[in-house]
Design a protein around this motif. Structure first.
Motif: not given
Length: 226
Positions: A88-97, A135-142, A155-162
């Motif tokens: 969780l901490e790793e994924v969200y740290a990457l998303r913040r960046l 959750v699925e609609n949230n994933r599609r929205l983001h 884009r590919a990295i962010l999709r994997r993190l999402a």
């Protein structure tokens, strides 16, 4: 419909393939907790429950592995991915960046039609819709809002993190009854800021939104560990 009280049976579809249907149903079962973390995913059993051949099951598990929702071991086979505080901490740290980088480009390229689609997804995420559907609609929205057309690797990295984040988003909406209302307000504000082409506002709202999810999910994980 559900087969033998288990997974939803495969609905007939003239548009989507069996592979896509199976992937969606397995993702829903994982995110909702119907298939708990660590569950051993036997292809023959899943095929029988979903009333399909083994081939779309195998393809779906490959897709879900790429999304971080399924772990595949050459000896143990496929299992539902286990969430952890460290991940969780790793994924969200990457998303913040990375998300702010994507937003600065996306705010210039997103179309009015795409923003209309985002608005539809926001309205579908009601306070009473099933967790997995929300959750699925949230994933599609983001994916729509954070996607960047001119930076394919980002884009590919962010999709994997999402995709991995879907598990933690599920934890947050399941464990905090007020989370959906806050998320709804955030989503509405994001779309409005995108329409205004205000990158700084979108970034501020999105980072606050990401931090809220991470905080609630971390609390849930810590409670489970105690």
């Amino acid at each position: 419909m559900k087969a033998n009280g288990g997974l939803p049976t495969l609905a007939a579809s003239t548009v989507r393939t069996a592979h896509r249907d199976v992937t969606d149903r397995l993702r829903e079962a994982i995110v909702s907790g119907l298939l708990p973390a660590g569950t051993h995913l036997v292809q023959a059993d899943l095929a029988a429950q979903l009333q399909v051949s083994v081939t779309p099951i195998r393809e779906a598990l490959r897709d879900l592995e790429s999304q971080g929702l399924v772990d595949v071991d050459p000896f143990r086979g496929a299992t539902v991915h286990k969430v952890s505080l460290a991940e969780l901490e790793e994924v969200y740290a990457l998303r913040r960046l990375l998300v702010p980088m994507a937003i600065r480009e996306r705010v210039q390229t997103i179309t009015d039609e795409e923003l209309d689609e985002a608005g539809i997804l926001v309205r579908r995420m009601t306070l009473t819709s099933p967790d997995a559907e929300w959750v699925e609609n949230n994933r599609r929205l983001h994916r729509l809002l954070d996607g960047t057309s001119n930076q394919p690797h980002l884009r590919a990295i962010l999709r994997r993190l999402a995709d991995v984040s879907a598990l933690y988003v599920g934890l947050s909406v399941h464990n905090d009854p007020a989370r959906r209302r806050r998320a709804r307000d955030d989503h509405r504000a994001m779309v409005k800021a995108y329409r205004a082409r205000d990158a700084d506002a979108v970034i501020a709202i999105t980072l606050n939104h990401i931090n809220d999810t991470a905080t609630v999910a971390a609390h849930a994980l810590q409670e489970d560990a105690d």
